[in-house]
Enzyme design. Structure first.
Site, mmCIF file in Angstrom:
data_model
loop_
_atom_site.group_PDB
_atom_site.id
_atom_site.type_symbol
_atom_site.label_atom_id
_atom_site.label_comp_id
_atom_site.label_asym_id
_atom_site.label_seq_id
_atom_site.Cartn_x
_atom_site.Cartn_y
_atom_site.Cartn_z
ATOM 1 N N HIS A 81 0.841 -1.206 0.000
ATOM 2 C CA HIS A 81 0.000 0.000 0.000
ATOM 3 C C HIS A 81 0.869 1.245 0.000
ATOM 4 O O HIS A 81 1.961 1.262 0.571
ATOM 5 C CB HIS A 81 -0.956 0.006 1.192
ATOM 6 C CG HIS A 81 -0.309 0.087 2.539
ATOM 7 N ND1 HIS A 81 -0.039 1.280 3.169
ATOM 8 C CD2 HIS A 81 0.124 -0.885 3.389
ATOM 9 C CE1 HIS A 81 0.521 1.048 4.338
ATOM 10 N NE2 HIS A 81 0.639 -0.268 4.502
ATOM 11 N N ASP A 83 -0.363 4.472 0.917
ATOM 12 C CA ASP A 83 -0.733 5.524 1.874
ATOM 13 C C ASP A 83 0.083 5.373 3.151
ATOM 14 O O ASP A 83 0.674 4.326 3.413
ATOM 15 C CB ASP A 83 -2.226 5.475 2.200
ATOM 16 C CG ASP A 83 -2.617 4.233 3.009
ATOM 17 O OD1 ASP A 83 -2.190 3.123 2.623
ATOM 18 O OD2 ASP A 83 -3.340 4.367 4.016
ATOM 19 N N ASP A 144 6.356 1.972 6.114
ATOM 20 C CA ASP A 144 5.070 1.274 6.115
ATOM 21 C C ASP A 144 4.137 2.051 5.167
ATOM 22 O O ASP A 144 3.514 3.008 5.593
ATOM 23 C CB ASP A 144 4.500 1.231 7.537
ATOM 24 C CG ASP A 144 3.178 0.515 7.634
ATOM 25 O OD1 ASP A 144 2.769 -0.145 6.665
ATOM 26 O OD2 ASP A 144 2.540 0.626 8.709
ATOM 27 N N GLU A 178 -4.835 1.650 3.065
ATOM 28 C CA GLU A 178 -4.696 0.481 3.940
ATOM 29 C C GLU A 178 -4.649 0.894 5.406
ATOM 30 O O GLU A 178 -5.175 0.192 6.280
ATOM 31 C CB GLU A 178 -3.431 -0.294 3.577
ATOM 32 C CG GLU A 178 -3.280 -1.649 4.262
ATOM 33 C CD GLU A 178 -2.519 -1.599 5.582
ATOM 34 O OE1 GLU A 178 -2.412 -2.637 6.253
ATOM 35 O OE2 GLU A 178 -2.028 -0.510 5.953
ATOM 36 N N GLU A 179 -4.022 2.031 5.677
ATOM 37 C CA GLU A 179 -3.826 2.462 7.066
ATOM 38 C C GLU A 179 -5.139 2.828 7.763
ATOM 39 O O GLU A 179 -5.184 2.919 8.988
ATOM 40 C CB GLU A 179 -2.861 3.649 7.120
ATOM 41 C CG GLU A 179 -1.435 3.324 6.690
ATOM 42 C CD GLU A 179 -0.713 2.396 7.649
ATOM 43 O OE1 GLU A 179 -1.321 1.980 8.653
ATOM 44 O OE2 GLU A 179 0.460 2.077 7.393
ATOM 45 N N ASP A 201 4.519 -6.236 3.752
ATOM 46 C CA ASP A 201 4.045 -5.204 4.681
ATOM 47 C C ASP A 201 4.412 -5.527 6.126
ATOM 48 O O ASP A 201 3.837 -4.970 7.054
ATOM 49 C CB ASP A 201 2.524 -5.053 4.534
ATOM 50 C CG ASP A 201 1.985 -3.775 5.153
ATOM 51 O OD1 ASP A 201 2.787 -2.854 5.431
ATOM 52 O OD2 ASP A 201 0.761 -3.693 5.368
ATOM 53 N N HIS A 383 4.632 4.376 12.107
ATOM 54 C CA HIS A 383 3.613 5.367 12.470
ATOM 55 C C HIS A 383 4.124 6.459 13.407
ATOM 56 O O HIS A 383 3.324 7.069 14.117
ATOM 57 C CB HIS A 383 2.369 4.720 13.095
ATOM 58 C CG HIS A 383 1.673 3.739 12.209
ATOM 59 N ND1 HIS A 383 0.458 3.164 12.552
ATOM 60 C CD2 HIS A 383 2.001 3.221 11.003
ATOM 61 C CE1 HIS A 383 0.090 2.336 11.587
ATOM 62 N NE2 HIS A 383 1.020 2.359 10.637
#
Length: 415
Positions: A81, A83, A144, A178-179, A201, A383
């Site tokens: 992903h 995003d 990520d 995805e997040e 991932d 994150h």
């Protein structure tokens, strides 16, 4: 295989594009800026020589690397992903490249005294002598899952440049959002046309995962009654006090900070309230399906108990399932995990097979008919400002992708 310089350049070109997703948006992708990287990736996939490169109206990208052998080989896929998490800003990412990491503290931001230290983040000790890419302490990095994208693109480029490597048809897929739990929502599994796939991932080098949490989200709304505080006796109902009772009545040690492994939890991640109304936003997680259902019942029963105490309907709870444990869908086709494990071992990578304490596009895709284990992308501390990725781990991930393609052809499984 690909050089450190090339994959570093590719990765940095991705992370410096802001692609933060937005859970409050109803569009797909949830933010317009995700198109910036999506369009770049489409052009890059074409430039390296992939075929059938497409992007749909929701920014889902697919591409094909044709088979190099005339045999009935399963079509496999690799998915990531683009995003980044809304938990921490992804705007103006300024990566720092640390050559030959000495094993000590890394000053991310001298002005703000932000330090990435192995005294706190012990995994850093695994990468002494390697090249690390970190943040500057003011943003997340975006490994990520832009590390995963860089690895897939690099692996496909390598295979294009080495047609002597025998492999079947390979499909590539890149997703938005995805997040915020929507990465697979509009993924066209039929169009993708793979027998199985792997999401790139995961985190630490060697991770190989085929089970994850069952997940649900809960919104607990408590209704109060506001009157003048000077004349409130017997009349005011303060929703915030009732909310406090609700919070304190759930098992205090069954929260993220007190659990690990396959232990589930209740996680209160947002509170918004005043006297008249308070909302509690929870996520519910458990690997075991029965325990997962029991956790939902605990929250519902607690709402009923508090309503009974107050003699009125002051607490309302809404629970929605988000995704389920993909183990149920992967175990019947465990050879797809075995191939990934064999690929790692052949490259002197120790497989770390463990449950995901979270979710992945693969969990939803597995229930949509595309079995999809998860493989490491190499990053750590996702994150947040302490996120980093070892370049050597990204290179190893590229090698794993290539080796999986080779092994699938060699084993020549029946469709």
């Amino acid at each position: 295989m690909i050089s450190k310089k090339d994959i570093t350049k590719r990765f940095i070109s991705y992370v410096t594009i802001d692609t933060e997703s937005d859970p409050e948006s109803n569009t797909t992708p949830s933010t317009e800026k995700q198109w910036d990287l999506a369009n770049k990736l489409v052009q890059e996939l074409k430039d390296i020589g992939l075929e059938e490169v497409t992007i749909d109206e929701n920014a889902y990208i697919m591409a094909t690397l044709p088979s190099t052998i005339d045999a009935d080989i399963p079509t496999i896929g690799f998915i990531s992903h683009f995003d980044t998490s809304p938990d921490f800003t992804g705007a103006n990412v300024n990566p720092q490249v640390i050559e030959s990491y000495d094993g000590g503290d890394i000053i991310l931001n001298q002005f703000e005294n932000i330090i990435l230290s192995p005294d706190y983040f012990e995994d850093l000790k695994l990468y002494k002598g390697q090249t690390l890419i970190t943040t500057d302490g003011t943003t997340l990095l975006g490994a990520d899952d832009k590390a995963g994208i860089a690895e897939i693109v690099s692996a496909m480029e390598y295979l294009v440049q080495h047609p002597e490597i025998k492999h079947g048809k390979i499909r590539v897929g890149f997703t938005p959002d995805e997040e915020i739990g929507r990465g697979a929502h509009k993924f066209d599994v039929k169009k993708f046309g793979a027998d199985w796939a792997y999401t790139m991932d995961g985190s630490e080098i060697g991770e190989l995962e085929y089970e994850n949490f069952n997940a649900a989200g809960a919104v607990v709304t408590i209704k109060g009654k506001i009157v003048h505080p000077g004349y409130a006796k017997g009349k005011m109902i303060n929703s915030m006090y009732i909310a406090q009772d609700y919070i304190n009545s759930l098992p205090r040690l069954e929260t993220p900070e007190h659990t690990s492994g396959r232990e589930g939890f209740f996680h209160l991640h947002n509170i918004k309230g005043d006297v008249e109304e308070t909302q509690l936003h929870y996520i519910i997680r458990d690997h075991d399906k029965e325990h997962f259902e029991a956790r939902k019942e605990v929250m519902k029963n607690l709402a009923h108990e508090i309503n009974a105490q107050h003699g009125k309907d002051v607490v309302h709870i809404e629970i929605k399932d988000q995704y389920y444990n993909m183990r149920e869908k992967v175990e019947p086709v465990m050879h797809i995990v075995d191939i990934a494990e064999e690929a790692m071992k052949s490259l002197d990578i120790k497989p770390i097979i463990k449950p995901i304490r979270g979710g992945t596009d693969g969990s939803q895709l597995s229930y949509m008919g595309l079995p999809c284990p998860n493989i490491f992308a190499g990053g750590h501390n996702f994150h947040g400002r302490y996120e980093y990725v070892p370049v050597e781990s990204m290179i190893k991930a590229v090698e794993v992708i290539v080796k999986i393609a080779e092994l699938t052809a060699i084993k020549n499984f029946e469709n």
